[in-house]
Design an enzyme around this catalytic site. Structure first.
Site, PDB file in Angstrom:
ATOM      1  N   GLU A   1       1.255  -1.453  -0.109  1.00 49.83           N
ATOM      2  CA  GLU A   1      -0.112   0.114   0.148  1.00 49.83           C
ATOM      3  C   GLU A   1       0.953   1.078  -0.115  1.00 49.83           C
ATOM      4  O   GLU A   1       0.286   2.251  -0.424  1.00 49.83           O
ATOM      5  CB  GLU A   1      -1.117   0.320   1.868  1.00 49.83           C
ATOM      6  CG  GLU A   1      -2.365  -0.789   1.404  1.00 49.83           C
ATOM      7  CD  GLU A   1      -1.558  -2.469   1.907  1.00 49.83           C
ATOM      8  OE1 GLU A   1      -2.304  -3.651   1.949  1.00 49.83           O
ATOM      9  OE2 GLU A   1      -0.528  -2.311   2.617  1.00 49.83           O
TER      10      GLU A   1
ATOM     11  N   ASP B   1      20.902  22.564 -27.001  1.00 50.33           N
ATOM     12  CA  ASP B   1      20.830  23.647 -27.699  1.00 50.33           C
ATOM     13  C   ASP B   1      22.663  24.395 -27.154  1.00 50.33           C
ATOM     14  O   ASP B   1      23.227  24.728 -26.742  1.00 50.33           O
ATOM     15  CB  ASP B   1      19.753  24.175 -26.970  1.00 50.33           C
ATOM     16  CG  ASP B   1      19.778  26.425 -28.127  1.00 50.33           C
ATOM     17  OD1 ASP B   1      19.467  26.160 -28.915  1.00 50.33           O
ATOM     18  OD2 ASP B   1      19.710  26.789 -27.367  1.00 50.33           O
TER      19      ASP B   1
ATOM     20  N   ASP C   1      16.129  26.740 -23.637  1.00 51.66           N
ATOM     21  CA  ASP C   1      15.969  28.034 -23.290  1.00 51.66           C
ATOM     22  C   ASP C   1      15.516  28.793 -24.112  1.00 51.66           C
ATOM     23  O   ASP C   1      14.480  30.046 -23.861  1.00 51.66           O
ATOM     24  CB  ASP C   1      17.925  28.825 -23.455  1.00 51.66           C
ATOM     25  CG  ASP C   1      18.387  29.384 -24.144  1.00 51.66           C
ATOM     26  OD1 ASP C   1      17.585  29.119 -25.495  1.00 51.66           O
ATOM     27  OD2 ASP C   1      19.396  30.066 -24.076  1.00 51.66           O
TER      28      ASP C   1
ATOM     29  N   ASP D   1      12.593  26.049 -28.516  1.00 52.35           N
ATOM     30  CA  ASP D   1      12.963  24.416 -27.260  1.00 52.35           C
ATOM     31  C   ASP D   1      12.158  24.177 -26.848  1.00 52.35           C
ATOM     32  O   ASP D   1      11.357  22.322 -26.982  1.00 52.35           O
ATOM     33  CB  ASP D   1      14.212  24.858 -26.616  1.00 52.35           C
ATOM     34  CG  ASP D   1      15.445  24.989 -27.807  1.00 52.35           C
ATOM     35  OD1 ASP D   1      15.532  24.374 -28.828  1.00 52.35           O
ATOM     36  OD2 ASP D   1      15.908  26.250 -27.011  1.00 52.35           O
TER      37      ASP D   1
END
Length: 870
Positions: free
Chosen positions: A286, A328, A615, A619
């Protein structure tokens, strides 16, 4: 109804511009607001709280517990019924709250629009909320304004726009005006378009709005994000798979135990049902979901202290399985600012820091960079305004203690020819040593072709073909290194007068300045560390392929035998062709948001857990698509932060590597916690099955098992989750995400340790039978199982013995053991509690027997670990 503004032909556009030179009327604005709606981005659909709450009961294990609660009620076992229902409701509430906290919205995309916009309406310039801008509006843009909608430029005064939030590149983009001659208009040309979310860095313009809201480029990215589905983490998949299989096994075993109880021991139906209920409660972990959540939350707190802020708890453990980081370039691997690298003057190629002010051509090179620029730079706080390339020139001057403001006051600008993307030149007129002099900077191919002389330390000399070829060779060398090259020249004028384009000829060529957005110093080590940990780093950028490859080579991403692809190359490839070349591609240049998603998807098809860093708004879809989206906390847009699973508070690529180590540690701790919980549950299952087969009374009441699973077991499990990271985690390869968390080795340990605990528990049960019958036997078995599982918490802290791990290295484990013991004593000896938990009185002899039997499994396991360690 007229055609939508954004779909009209050039003739329609020009016709309407001519008919509404003063902007739209109030009636037209109202009509278009009704037609297009407010200038906002759509929100994703959200489920109601009630629906979310009910969905928490869909799990098969929860349904089994509900059945167990109903059976407990039928057998008039009130205590167990209340406790089971309380547990189920509490878990549902926690699950609902967790979902609501984790739910992402697109509210920050709407915040990309400025609060107000300057528009021309009815011949009057007014400021209106950006949400009220409609297609066809005439918007007035100035330096510092945020563009609130997509639009076509109809008047342009040297407009330059920073589109980094969309493209990811920091370099400003010069814009042209759309020609009013309908034969020359080119609506497909983005040079005369501005886009929502961009920032005006220079100049001003008048713009006709062509698209608002979801019809803008920003809106298309928002739609792309809505279409992109987040993937389940490996742990989620593994636990879901485990839960489904466990539920089937539990139901099968319960059915067998129920049948055995009736036919083997001739029990009544209700008593047999109680055996089945006890078994179900014993088998279902549980607290597992809550424990995993708590361990993940503890891991996020530790990572936050190291500048890695996790937004999605479930993504923490995925970090440990990351094998590819798609990063990036701008602002992530690089510093997001242009910096002067090398200069060429007087026939010498040297570093910018080695410039010699005593050398006339080199000194003049610096002078032109200062005076033929519009940017400003404050060295006191590092702030700057203007084009990044011009800021880089001012920073170079500051490095030589040249004060920009004083120098410009001493050499005031008398006339100028502003930069133009067609001419690719900018010229300013100054008095230098009493002589009116035209100073010009711009593209080398243009300026070199207009130069008739070359400045040397000996004075001007004719620009011969050999000298021209030498300069072009230097330019090619610098360009191949990924550097952006600017050329500088001067020309003595016949007087101070208005300038014409014809004046930009017959120059004396002065030299070249090259610059680049430099790599972050820590990125090189971080990429090397990632490689050590079996993690491949891929650069994905909107920059040029040559520049991106040069940066990637400096950082260590681009290795011998690797290749680079552009967005055009990707468009020409099928998915099958991309899959074949994928392992050899380290750099992707000039890519769009769709390309980024495609690259991430390609690595995911290979079974890799992919992290994507970025950024910009561009993106965001790929950040959401990736298993771990990582946004920059300082330079990142709010959109990228919303789409990401993790935010770097320091924008440091190296923080990702530290986060991976913590992710691996968290996963190891979760696995150890699961081993602890399931081996304890296994011991209870074996006891119940044994009692059923042997015709004995039920060894545990359901309330006993719920007490162990939810209280005394939870404390050691949480302590195990707090175990500090072990050294050398980064030296291991990423784990296989397809590998189930319950692998063969873990299952063997769970069963073996469960059996080891079950034997002394049943011994205690038999002792209780001999002392005082089934009630005393159940209490003895319950107490022994509880204490044995508390001791077992030390065994599950790690693979090594407790002596090698150290008692004090995790003080939480000691606190958990002490807290569990106090809870057990409270249940055994506090009036009311012992009644609620169906416990009978025990004397000191019984307690000593419980202590000895409970400690025995831990003693055996620790001796085995010591022998194996040696």
């Amino acid at each position: 109804m007229s055609k939508p503004w954004f779909s009209r032909s050039p003739e329609d556009t020009l016709s309407e511009l001519r008919s509404t030179p003063a902007g739209l009327s109030a009636q037209e604005v109202q009509q278009r607001m009704e037609q297009y709606g407010p200038n906002k981005l759509q929100e994703g659909k959200r489920k109601s709280v009630a629906v979310l709450f009910l969905e928490q009961f869909k799990d098969l294990l929860v349904i089994i517990l509900l059945i167990a609660a109903v059976i407990s009620a039928l057998t008039e076992n009130v205590e167990s019924t209340i406790v089971i229902f309380a547990v189920l409701i509490l878990n549902a509430v926690l699950g609902t709250v967790q979902y609501l906290k984790a739910e992402k919205s697109l509210e920050s995309l709407k915040a990309m629009s400025s609060p107000t916009a300057k528009v021309l309406r009815g011949g009057v310039r007014v400021e209106v909320p950006s949400a009220e801008v409609v297609p066809g509006d005439i918007v007035l843009l100035e330096a510092g304004d945020l563009v609130v909608a997509d639009g076509r430029i109809i008047e342009n005064f040297s407009l330059k726009v920073n589109e980094s939030s969309l493209t990811g590149e920091s370099e400003g983009v010069e814009k042209d005006a759309a020609p009013i001659d309908r034969e020359q208009v080119a609506l497909g040309d983005q040079k005369n378009m501005v886009f929502s979310g961009s920032l005006v860095t220079y100049g001003r313009a008048t713009v006709a709005v062509t698209a608002t809201g979801m019809n803008t480029e920003l809106g298309k990215i928002a739609a792309l994000m809505n279409q992109t589905q987040q993937r389940k983490t490996p742990l989620q998949k593994s636990l879901d798979d485990f839960s489904g299989k466990l539920a089937v096994v539990i139901m099968a075993i319960c059915a067998v135990v129920f049948a055995l109880s009736i036919f083997r021991s001739h029990m009544g139906v209700l008593d047999s049902l109680m055996f089945a209920v006890a078994l179900a409660v014993a088998a279902i972990p549980e607290a597992l979901s809550s424990i995993v959540t708590i361990v993940l939350a503890m891991g996020t707190q530790k990572m936050a202290k190291q500048n890695a802020i996790m937004k999605d708890l479930k993504a923490v453990e995925s970090l440990g399985a990351v094998s590819v980081i798609c990063s990036d370039k701008t602002g992530t691997l690089t510093q997001n600012r242009m910096t002067v690298q090398k200069i060429y003057a007087d026939g010498k190629l040297l570093e910018g820091k080695d410039l010699e002010l005593a050398n006339t051509p080199q000194r003049l090179l610096l002078k032109i960079g200062l005076l033929a620029s519009d940017a400003t730079y404050d060295p006191a706080d590092g702030s700057s305004i203007g084009d990044p390339t011009e800021v880089a020139l001012l920073q170079l001057a500051n490095a030589f203690d040249v004060e920009e403001e004083l120098y410009r006051q001493y050499h005031p600008r008398l006339r100028e020819l502003a930069f133009d993307s067609d001419r690719k030149l900018m010229s300013t007129l100054h008095q230098l040593d009493g002589v009116p002099t035209l100073l010009t900077k711009g593209a080398i191919d243009v300026l070199l072709g207009r130069s008739t002389k070359l400045l040397t330390s000996e004075g001007p000399v004719p620009m011969t073909e050999e000298r021209r070829a030498e300069i072009m060779a230097v330019n090619e060398q610098l360009s191949n290194e990924g550097l952006r090259v600017l050329a500088f020249a001067q020309k003595e004028m016949d007087g101070i007068r208005d300038l014409t384009l014809e004046d930009e000829n017959d120059y004396t060529f002065v030299g070249l300045v090259s610059m680049i957005d430099p790599p972050r110093p820590e990125s090189i080590q971080a990429v090397a560390d990632a490689k050590t940990g079996g993690i491949r780093t891929i650069m994905i950028t909107g920059d040029h392929k040559v520049t991106a490859s040069a940066i990637a080579r400096q950082i260590g991403i681009f290795q011998e035998g690797d290749t680079a692809l552009s967005g055009v190359d990707l468009d020409a490839m099928s998915d099958e062709e991309l899959d074949q070349i994928l392992p050899h591609v380290s750099v992707y240049a000039r890519v769009s948001p769709e390309h980024k998603i495609r690259i991430v998807s390609a690595w995911q098809r290979r079974g890799c857990i992919v992290s994507m860093t970025g950024d910009g708004v561009n993106d965001a879809p790929a950040l959401k698509k990736a298993d771990i989206g990582v946004a920059m906390g300082i330079t990142g847009t709010e959109v990228s932060k919303d789409a990401a699973s993790m935010i770097l508070a320091d924008d440091n690529f190296a923080t990702i590597v530290r986060a991976v180590v913590n992710g691996r540690s968290v996963y190891a701790n979760i696995k150890n916690a699961i081993q602890f919980l399931l081996s304890g549950n296994m011991s209870a299952i074996l006891c119940v099955v044994y009692a059923s087969v042997m015709g004995l009374s039920v060894p545990f009441a359901p309330v006993h098992l719920l007490f162990i699973n939810l209280l005394t077991d939870s404390l050691p499990a949480i302590a195990i989750g707090m175990e500090p990271a072990r050294k050398g985690l980064l030296r291991h390869k990423p784990r296989d995400p397809k590998e189930p968390i319950l692998d063969r080795g873990l299952l063997q340990r769970i069963f073996g340790q469960g059996l080891l605990i079950a034997v002394p528990v049943m011994a205690a049960f038999y002792l209780g039978l001999s002392y005082g019958g089934p009630a005393a036997a159940s209490t003895m078995a319950f107490a022994t199982l509880t204490l044995a599982r508390l001791f077992h918490g030390f065994n599950c802290r790690g693979e090594e013995s407790i002596f090698r791990l150290g008692f004090r290295s995790n003080p939480f484990s000691l606190a958990a053991f002490g807290g569990g013991v106090l809870l057990l004593l409270a249940v055994l000896f506090i009036p009311g509690l012992n009644t609620l938990f169906q416990a009978t009185a025990l004397d000191m002899t019984h307690l000593l027997e419980i202590l000895g039997l409970a400690f025995l499994p831990t003693l055996i396991i620790q001796i085995f670990k010591l022998i194996r360690g040696r």
